[in-house]
Design a protein around this motif. Sequence first.
Motif, PDB file in Angstrom:
ATOM      1  N   ASN A 100      21.437  -7.266  12.648  1.00 51.54           N
ATOM      2  CA  ASN A 100      21.007  -6.826  11.321  1.00 51.54           C
ATOM      3  C   ASN A 100      19.927  -5.747  11.372  1.00 51.54           C
ATOM      4  OD1 ASN A 100      22.650  -9.021  10.851  1.00 51.54           O
ATOM      5  ND2 ASN A 100      21.443  -9.794   9.157  1.00 51.54           N
ATOM      6  N   CYS A 101      20.076  -4.793  12.290  1.00 50.02           N
ATOM      7  CA  CYS A 101      19.100  -3.700  12.410  1.00 50.02           C
ATOM      8  C   CYS A 101      19.233  -2.747  11.239  1.00 50.02           C
ATOM      9  CB  CYS A 101      19.334  -2.928  13.702  1.00 50.02           C
ATOM     10  SG  CYS A 101      19.051  -3.891  15.195  1.00 50.02           S
ATOM     11  N   ARG A 102      18.100  -2.392  10.686  1.00 47.25           N
ATOM     12  CA  ARG A 102      18.019  -1.385   9.621  1.00 47.25           C
ATOM     13  C   ARG A 102      16.833  -0.488   9.879  1.00 47.25           C
ATOM     14  NH1 ARG A 102      19.587  -2.290   3.440  1.00 47.25           N
ATOM     15  NH2 ARG A 102      19.544  -0.066   3.386  1.00 47.25           N
ATOM     16  N   VAL A 103      17.043   0.794   9.788  1.00 45.74           N
ATOM     17  CA  VAL A 103      15.991   1.772  10.066  1.00 45.74           C
ATOM     18  C   VAL A 103      15.773   2.640   8.834  1.00 45.74           C
ATOM     19  CG1 VAL A 103      15.298   3.736  11.497  1.00 45.74           C
ATOM     20  CG2 VAL A 103      16.592   1.847  12.517  1.00 45.74           C
ATOM     21  N   GLU A 104      14.512   2.789   8.451  1.00 42.76           N
ATOM     22  CA  GLU A 104      14.122   3.746   7.420  1.00 42.76           C
ATOM     23  C   GLU A 104      13.223   4.778   8.081  1.00 42.76           C
ATOM     24  OE1 GLU A 104      13.103   2.609   3.283  1.00 42.76           O
ATOM     25  OE2 GLU A 104      13.006   0.607   4.158  1.00 42.76           O
ATOM     26  N   GLN A 105      13.450   6.041   7.767  1.00 41.34           N
ATOM     27  CA  GLN A 105      12.644   7.104   8.325  1.00 41.34           C
ATOM     28  C   GLN A 105      11.972   7.894   7.215  1.00 41.34           C
ATOM     29  OE1 GLN A 105      16.191   8.328  10.875  1.00 41.34           O
ATOM     30  NE2 GLN A 105      14.430   9.204  11.943  1.00 41.34           N
ATOM     31  N   HIS A 106      10.740   8.265   7.471  1.00 45.96           N
ATOM     32  CA  HIS A 106       9.972   9.103   6.551  1.00 45.96           C
ATOM     33  C   HIS A 106       9.209  10.096   7.414  1.00 45.96           C
ATOM     34  CE1 HIS A 106      10.932   6.476   3.198  1.00 45.96           C
ATOM     35  NE2 HIS A 106      10.651   5.465   4.005  1.00 45.96           N
ATOM     36  N   GLY A 107       9.727  11.290   7.526  1.00 41.98           N
ATOM     37  CA  GLY A 107       9.078  12.286   8.367  1.00 41.98           C
ATOM     38  C   GLY A 107       9.136  11.863   9.823  1.00 41.98           C
ATOM     39  N   ASP A 108       7.980  11.850  10.475  1.00 41.93           N
ATOM     40  CA  ASP A 108       7.908  11.475  11.889  1.00 41.93           C
ATOM     41  C   ASP A 108       7.711   9.983  12.106  1.00 41.93           C
ATOM     42  OD1 ASP A 108       8.263  14.075  12.692  1.00 41.93           O
ATOM     43  OD2 ASP A 108       6.128  14.482  12.923  1.00 41.93           O
ATOM     44  N   GLU A 109       7.739   9.201  11.031  1.00 39.82           N
ATOM     45  CA  GLU A 109       7.554   7.751  11.144  1.00 39.82           C
ATOM     46  C   GLU A 109       8.843   7.043  10.794  1.00 39.82           C
ATOM     47  OE1 GLU A 109       4.202   6.250   9.054  1.00 39.82           O
ATOM     48  OE2 GLU A 109       2.896   7.845   9.740  1.00 39.82           O
ATOM     49  N   ALA A 110       9.038   5.902  11.438  1.00 36.42           N
ATOM     50  CA  ALA A 110      10.226   5.102  11.154  1.00 36.42           C
ATOM     51  C   ALA A 110       9.839   3.636  11.128  1.00 36.42           C
ATOM     52  CB  ALA A 110      11.298   5.338  12.217  1.00 36.42           C
ATOM     53  N   ARG A 111      10.657   2.866  10.440  1.00 44.92           N
ATOM     54  CA  ARG A 111      10.444   1.430  10.340  1.00 44.92           C
ATOM     55  C   ARG A 111      11.769   0.760  10.653  1.00 44.92           C
ATOM     56  NH1 ARG A 111      10.560  -2.161   5.552  1.00 44.92           N
ATOM     57  NH2 ARG A 111       9.451  -4.012   6.190  1.00 44.92           N
ATOM     58  N   LEU A 112      11.744  -0.192  11.577  1.00 45.79           N
ATOM     59  CA  LEU A 112      12.928  -0.940  11.972  1.00 45.79           C
ATOM     60  C   LEU A 112      12.722  -2.396  11.605  1.00 45.79           C
ATOM     61  CD1 LEU A 112      15.550  -1.540  13.696  1.00 45.79           C
ATOM     62  CD2 LEU A 112      14.012  -1.737  15.646  1.00 45.79           C
ATOM     63  N   SER A 113      13.707  -2.980  10.927  1.00 46.17           N
ATOM     64  CA  SER A 113      13.687  -4.429  10.749  1.00 46.17           C
ATOM     65  C   SER A 113      14.960  -4.959  11.378  1.00 46.17           C
ATOM     66  CB  SER A 113      13.581  -4.833   9.269  1.00 46.17           C
ATOM     67  OG  SER A 113      14.735  -4.461   8.555  1.00 46.17           O
ATOM     68  N   ALA A 114      14.885  -6.155  11.918  1.00 52.15           N
ATOM     69  CA  ALA A 114      16.025  -6.769  12.592  1.00 52.15           C
ATOM     70  C   ALA A 114      15.787  -8.269  12.657  1.00 52.15           C
ATOM     71  CB  ALA A 114      16.182  -6.207  13.997  1.00 52.15           C
ATOM     72  N   ILE A 115      16.848  -8.988  12.912  1.00 49.92           N
ATOM     73  CA  ILE A 115      16.720 -10.403  13.219  1.00 49.92           C
ATOM     74  C   ILE A 115      16.845 -10.523  14.730  1.00 49.92           C
ATOM     75  CG2 ILE A 115      17.780 -12.681  12.989  1.00 49.92           C
ATOM     76  CD1 ILE A 115      18.759 -11.772  10.212  1.00 49.92           C
ATOM     77  N   VAL A 116      15.849 -11.118  15.346  1.00 51.43           N
ATOM     78  CA  VAL A 116      15.842 -11.278  16.798  1.00 51.43           C
ATOM     79  C   VAL A 116      15.650 -12.759  17.108  1.00 51.43           C
ATOM     80  CG1 VAL A 116      14.720 -10.655  18.966  1.00 51.43           C
ATOM     81  CG2 VAL A 116      14.863  -8.982  17.116  1.00 51.43           C
ATOM     82  N   GLU A 117      16.620 -13.303  17.799  1.00 49.29           N
ATOM     83  CA  GLU A 117      16.483 -14.684  18.279  1.00 49.29           C
ATOM     84  C   GLU A 117      16.157 -14.594  19.763  1.00 49.29           C
ATOM     85  OE1 GLU A 117      18.959 -18.832  18.893  1.00 49.29           O
ATOM     86  OE2 GLU A 117      20.020 -17.051  18.215  1.00 49.29           O
ATOM     87  N   ALA A 118      15.103 -15.230  20.147  1.00 47.53           N
ATOM     88  CA  ALA A 118      14.674 -15.183  21.543  1.00 47.53           C
ATOM     89  C   ALA A 118      14.451 -16.604  22.051  1.00 47.53           C
ATOM     90  CB  ALA A 118      13.387 -14.368  21.679  1.00 47.53           C
TER      91      ALA A 118
END
Length: 123
Positions: A100-118
């Motif tokens: 469920n990776c999703r990336v938002e970018q704004h200029g030189d910055e980015a935000r990633l959200s994901a579900i990670v099971e470890a």
Amino acid sequence: MSSASWTIGAYNTRNFALDAHADLADRLEIIDALYRFGLGQDLRNKELFASAFAEDAILDFRPAAIKCGLDIPLMSGRDSIVEIILNPDTRIDTTHVITNCRVEQHGDEARLSAIVEAQHLPK
């Protein structure tokens, strides 16, 4: 949207599709860094794991470590992160599942959200 309005721990839940053609290569590279983080740990592959971090990266695993009864310092710098996480004296096997990776970018910055099971299990 400025990065200041991003909330740590929140998912990218915009109610519209992200532009699939805008900066697609950048988005794939951002997601791939997360995959390298997980797989590098699971395989105990220092080169793969290190490739997930910038040279001046900071990794704060302290909140999760405390829940596991571990005392891990704030890690600063790629070399330090790799040496602490992949320390051969640490007798821990890991498995990571990332979805469920999703990336938002704004200029030189980015935000990633994901579900990670470890899973972290003693050998």
